[in-house]
Design a protein around this motif. Structure first.
Motif, PDB file in Angstrom:
ATOM      1  N   ARG A  46      49.305  80.639  42.654  1.00 39.77           N
ATOM      2  CA  ARG A  46      50.422  79.758  42.331  1.00 39.77           C
ATOM      3  C   ARG A  46      50.007  78.335  42.679  1.00 39.77           C
ATOM      4  O   ARG A  46      49.657  78.050  43.820  1.00 39.77           O
ATOM      5  CB  ARG A  46      51.672  80.175  43.115  1.00 39.77           C
ATOM      6  N   GLY A  47      50.015  77.455  41.683  1.00 41.76           N
ATOM      7  CA  GLY A  47      49.598  76.084  41.923  1.00 41.76           C
ATOM      8  C   GLY A  47      48.154  75.970  42.377  1.00 41.76           C
ATOM      9  O   GLY A  47      47.797  75.069  43.141  1.00 41.76           O
ATOM     10  N   GLY A  48      47.327  76.895  41.905  1.00 41.28           N
ATOM     11  CA  GLY A  48      45.922  76.870  42.266  1.00 41.28           C
ATOM     12  C   GLY A  48      45.603  77.516  43.595  1.00 41.28           C
ATOM     13  O   GLY A  48      44.430  77.626  43.968  1.00 41.28           O
ATOM     14  N   VAL A  49      46.618  77.968  44.321  1.00 50.00           N
ATOM     15  CA  VAL A  49      46.420  78.592  45.633  1.00 50.00           C
ATOM     16  C   VAL A  49      46.595  80.102  45.506  1.00 50.00           C
ATOM     17  O   VAL A  49      47.642  80.570  45.058  1.00 50.00           O
ATOM     18  CB  VAL A  49      47.420  78.039  46.668  1.00 50.00           C
ATOM     19  N   PRO A  50      45.593  80.899  45.882  1.00 51.27           N
ATOM     20  CA  PRO A  50      45.739  82.353  45.795  1.00 51.27           C
ATOM     21  C   PRO A  50      46.912  82.844  46.638  1.00 51.27           C
ATOM     22  O   PRO A  50      47.095  82.410  47.778  1.00 51.27           O
ATOM     23  CB  PRO A  50      44.410  82.875  46.357  1.00 51.27           C
ATOM     24  N   VAL A  51      47.719  83.748  46.053  1.00 52.31           N
ATOM     25  CA  VAL A  51      48.862  84.289  46.797  1.00 52.31           C
ATOM     26  C   VAL A  51      48.762  85.806  46.987  1.00 52.31           C
ATOM     27  O   VAL A  51      49.214  86.336  48.000  1.00 52.31           O
ATOM     28  CB  VAL A  51      50.211  83.931  46.129  1.00 52.31           C
ATOM     29  N   ALA A  63      52.275  89.702  32.522  1.00 48.07           N
ATOM     30  CA  ALA A  63      52.855  89.491  31.193  1.00 48.07           C
ATOM     31  C   ALA A  63      52.028  88.547  30.328  1.00 48.07           C
ATOM     32  O   ALA A  63      52.362  88.322  29.161  1.00 48.07           O
ATOM     33  CB  ALA A  63      54.278  88.959  31.326  1.00 48.07           C
ATOM     34  N   GLY A  64      50.947  87.984  30.880  1.00 50.96           N
ATOM     35  CA  GLY A  64      50.079  87.110  30.115  1.00 50.96           C
ATOM     36  C   GLY A  64      50.525  85.671  30.024  1.00 50.96           C
ATOM     37  O   GLY A  64      50.040  84.908  29.186  1.00 50.96           O
ATOM     38  N   LEU A  65      51.458  85.265  30.899  1.00 52.18           N
ATOM     39  CA  LEU A  65      51.965  83.899  30.872  1.00 52.18           C
ATOM     40  C   LEU A  65      51.118  82.945  31.697  1.00 52.18           C
ATOM     41  O   LEU A  65      51.300  81.732  31.612  1.00 52.18           O
ATOM     42  CB  LEU A  65      53.414  83.875  31.377  1.00 52.18           C
ATOM     43  N   GLN A  66      50.229  83.459  32.496  1.00 51.42           N
ATOM     44  CA  GLN A  66      49.277  82.641  33.229  1.00 51.42           C
ATOM     45  C   GLN A  66      48.042  83.486  33.509  1.00 51.42           C
ATOM     46  O   GLN A  66      48.120  84.715  33.543  1.00 51.42           O
ATOM     47  CB  GLN A  66      49.876  82.110  34.538  1.00 51.42           C
ATOM     48  N   PRO A  67      46.891  82.831  33.690  1.00 50.22           N
ATOM     49  CA  PRO A  67      45.655  83.597  33.877  1.00 50.22           C
ATOM     50  C   PRO A  67      45.541  84.182  35.281  1.00 50.22           C
ATOM     51  O   PRO A  67      46.093  83.643  36.245  1.00 50.22           O
ATOM     52  CB  PRO A  67      44.563  82.550  33.633  1.00 50.22           C
ATOM     53  N   ALA A  68      44.826  85.281  35.381  1.00 52.44           N
ATOM     54  CA  ALA A  68      44.522  85.883  36.682  1.00 52.44           C
ATOM     55  C   ALA A  68      43.275  85.231  37.272  1.00 52.44           C
ATOM     56  O   ALA A  68      42.416  84.731  36.541  1.00 52.44           O
ATOM     57  CB  ALA A  68      44.294  87.382  36.518  1.00 52.44           C
ATOM     58  N   LEU A  69      43.178  85.254  38.592  1.00 51.87           N
ATOM     59  CA  LEU A  69      41.952  84.813  39.243  1.00 51.87           C
ATOM     60  C   LEU A  69      40.862  85.863  39.100  1.00 51.87           C
ATOM     61  O   LEU A  69      39.681  85.548  38.976  1.00 51.87           O
ATOM     62  CB  LEU A  69      42.205  84.539  40.734  1.00 51.87           C
TER      63      LEU A  69
END
Length: 205
Positions: free
Chosen positions: A12-17, A49-55
């Motif tokens: 989230r926001g470039g920070v792994p959660v 859901a494919g709305l943002q990429p996975a790390l």
């Protein structure tokens, strides 16, 4: 059909959660993700859901099989309840909307502009969209927010009907969904480790 998530890491926001998330949901099953606010449930659902990429990691199901409902109800205020549902039925080429109206007891509100609905009625309309998508995988983020006990019951019935028809559901919530039969996965064990500080960062702490 099954949704297989393997070693998935999300940010989230470039920070792994969350990292290393793994689970399988099969046709006819529902899985509920649990965890406090800010734990990464929404980020995980959006990634699946494919709305943002996975790390890292893999989601073993085509995104075209999924229908996603987030915090926003996804309705047009100037359109009637019927027109809103018909719009989505046309988008997904699924035909009639009567089953969706009935599932969430919206028949008496069908001609009312969506902008004039209460918060709970808007949520019911937003959830009714899932019925008209015709997609086998429902991905739902806090679906029962703004719903009273009776409407939560309608939601649970709609999910059960979806599962009975061979669908599956992945949901995130910290409140009761009325689905005692659903499996539960706590996301806490997958919390990402805080990045180590290097010497430069440490000099400013």
């Amino acid at each position: 059909m099954e949704l297989v998530v393997t070693d998935l890491s999300v940010a989230r926001g470039g920070v792994p959660v969350l990292e290393g998330v793994a689970f399988t949901v099969r046709a006819g099953e529902a899985l509920v993700l649990r965890g406090p606010n800010g734990s990464g449930k929404t980020t995980l659902l959006r990634t699946i859901a494919g709305l943002q990429p996975a790390l890292a990691g893999h989601v073993g199901l085509e995104r075209e099989a999924m229908a996603y409902a987030g915090h926003a109800d996804g309705i047009k205020a100037v359109l009637s309840v019927r027109e809103n549902l018909q719009f989505w039925a046309d988008v997904f080429a699924t035909g009639g909307i009567d089953p969706a109206l009935a599932a969430f007891e919206l028949e008496g509100l069908a001609e009312r502009p969506a902008g004039g609905l209460s918060a709970g009625q808007k949520r019911r309309l937003g959830l009714a969209r899932m019925v008209v998508t015709g997609r086998p995988v429902w991905v739902l983020d806090e679906p029962t927010v703004s719903l009273d006990a009776a409407a939560v019951g309608l939601f649970a019935q709609a999910v059960r009907a979806h599962l009975a028809g061979g669908g599956l559901a992945l949901m995130a919530t910290h409140i009761d969904l009325g689905l005692a039969e659903a499996r539960v996965l706590d996301v806490a064990p997958f919390r990402a480790k805080a990045p180590a500080l290097d010497d430069f960062d440490g000099a400013f702490l």
